[in-house]
Design an enzyme around this catalytic site. Structure first.
Site: not given
Ligand code: NAP
Ligand code: MG
Length: 481
Positions: A186, A260, A294, A391
């Site tokens: 997804k 991650e 990230c 962050e």
């Molecule tokens: P997010 O809100 O956690 O969303 C990530 C993914 O999870 C999206 O596909 C999201 O769908 C989905 N999601 C949301 N709520 C969920 C739930 N309750 N259960 C399962 N899946 C769910 O994060 P983001 O805003 O997209 O990305 C930014 C974050 O990712 C930052 O904190 C960044 O640091 C982190 N990140 C980490 C890495 C690493 O390798 N450590 C790499 C890149 C990014 P929707 O899009 O529909 O909300």
């Protein structure tokens, strides 16, 4: 649909002609394109000008179930296939991606707002390289894990964020397939398009049906995938908050997980560092991909006796950054990925000001439409300031000074995160010392934001667990006995 040109063409502007996009995207389940059971679609928006690019399916629990069933049905024959044959499929996917690399780069930029230079030179080639790299491992697992019995886990549920959409899809899918797992992936709601283009490529590569399923939607779609009883593994990249929800949801189920998560990484400059090179590294560390990274080097620590010089050079360099149309090859900072993310960043900027930090933003005209943010510095910050602790995921850098190595190690480690760090110094011994003492999954020395499929990546503390990339990335998808 052939896209019409939305921007006046100048010699530095990447054309959007010859990009093939559908008006509406179905779900890719069991090798077919199927309408969502909910009958609901949501728009994918170009954050550079707020235009509507395409409609994306909102998958519900029923769709997730269909996708997981398809992946389960495909598992025995995929995992039983000769590994050298699996390798050929991965190789074919990589080759088709390469052939379509310009189109993939333009779509990534249209959908997510990142500068075309980055999509073209970094995201897409790295994504191809992941498939090439893991294609090479498929028939060599016995060498990766000598004297061990290696079995795939089964069906992998994979959930990715919006900052590196195609690259994250490649990070997830390639090692899972190489090790004989099947996949339901997804993408994030604001950037589904390159994952859907990848589904078309997977179709073109002739991958057996059901081996990879791509389902689009929101958090509820991701949650349905996490909670599906027939998933063996969850690979999640996203926020620490959602990572914690997932950990709670899978507790006691026997599902394996790699998470991650977020970061607040330190970039540390000592007084013997090559200063001009370090300033470039600071700029890349925080402004690359609008700071939606990230492992962004979002906290700068500069040794006190060179602080004035570094800050002067940094401000000068920031004045030369071009913020604007992501399709312009001269753009350094493109569009913020979504209106919501822009609001989040702006609210952090106002908190920073309220908490008494000094702000610096170079003067620059921003486009009238679309979501844009100026590169921002916060000076005179304290360790307790919100902008230092949390962050922001945008082009915002805090600057602190330090005198001694012990002081900077203590400050750099003083956050809940531990994803990455950068060290700039002429002294090799200092680099070795810091790499062991900084609690970060990756420590770069005299460089920043360098990625390669051969290198493992992942976090300490609340930045998650498990590693992606390299042999470690294979280990995340196998049972060893
Ligand atoms: P997010 O809100 O956690 O969303 C990530 C993914 O999870 C999206 O596909 C999201 O769908 C989905 N999601 C949301 N709520 C969920 C739930 N309750 N259960 C399962 N899946 C769910 O994060 P983001 O805003 O997209 O990305 C930014 C974050 O990712 C930052 O904190 C960044 O640091 C982190 N990140 C980490 C890495 C690493 O390798 N450590 C790499 C890149 C990014 P929707 O899009 O529909 O909300
Ligand atoms: Mg979009």
């Amino acid at each position: 649909m052939k896209n019409k040109e939305k921007w006046p063409l100048s010699p530095s502007m990447e054309s959007t002609q010859h990009i093939s996009l559908k008006k509406q995207y179905a779900l890719f389940i069991d090798g077919k394109w199927v309408a969502p059971n909910s009958g609901k679609y949501f728009p994918s928006i170009n954050p550079a000008d707020e235009s509507h690019i395409a409609d994306i399916s909102h998958a519900n629990e029923k769709d997730v179930d269909l996708a997981v069933r398809a992946a389960r049905k495909a598992f025995p024959s995929w995992s039983g296939l000769a590994p050298s044959e699996r390798a050929k499929y991965l190789f074919r996917i990589a080759r088709i991606m390469q052939e379509k690399s310009r189109e993939l780069a333009v779509i990534e930029t249209l959908d997510g707002g990142k500068p075309i230079r980055e999509s073209r030179d970094i995201d897409v080639p790295l994504a191809c390289n992941h498939f090439f790299y893991y294609a090479g491992w498929a028939d060599k697992l016995a060498y990766a894990f000598p004297n061990r019995q290696v079995e795939p886990l089964g069906v992998a549920g994979q959930i990715i964020p919006w900052n590196f959409p195609l690259l994250m899809a490649a990070w997830k899918i390639a090692p899972a397939l190489a090790t004989g797992n099947t996949v339901v992936l997804k993408p994030a709601e604001t950037t589904s398009l390159t994952a859907l283009k990848l589904a078309e490529i997977i179709e073109e590569a002739g991958l057996p049906k059901g081996v990879v399923n791509i389902i689009t939607g929101f958090g509820d779609t991701g949650s349905a995938l996490v909670n599906h009883p027939d998933i063996n593994k969850i690979a999640f990249t996203g926020s620490t908050n959602v990572g914690k929800i997932i950990q709670r949801a899978i507790a006691g189920t026997g599902k394996k997980a790699t998470l991650e998560l977020g970061g607040k990484s330190a970039n540390i400059i000592f007084d013997d560092a090559p200063i001009d090179q370090a300033v470039e590294g600071i700029v890349n560390g925080i402004f690359f991909n609008q700071g939606h990274v990230c492992c962004a080097g979002s906290r700068l620590f500069v040794q006190e006796n060179i602080a004035d010089k570094v800050i002067r050079k940094l401000k000068l360099r920031m004045k030369s950054l071009y913020v604007g149309n992501p399709l312009d090859k001269n753009t350094d900072i493109g569009a913020i990925n979504s209106k919501e993310q822009l609001k989040t960043i702006e609210s952090y900027i106002s908190i920073g000001k309220k908490e008494g930090a000094e702000i610096y933003q170079p003067a620059c005209d921003l486009p009238k439409k679309g979501f844009y943010c100026l590169p921002t510095l916060f000076l005179h910050v304290a360790q307790s300031h919100t902008v230092v602790q949390e962050e922001i995921f945008g082009p915002v850098l805090t600057i602190q000074t330090f005198r001694t190595i012990d002081e900077v190690i203590q400050k750099a480690n003083n956050t809940p995160y531990g994803l990455a760090a950068g060290v700039w110094t002429d002294k090799g011994s200092r680099i070795f010392n810091l790499t062991t003492k900084l609690k970060a999954g990756v420590v770069w020395a005299n460089t920043y934001n360098k990625f390669d499929p051969t290198s493992p990546f992942g976090g300490y503390k609340e930045s998650g667990f498990g590693r992606e990339g390299g042999i470690h990335g294979l280990a995340a998808y196998v049972k060893l006995s």
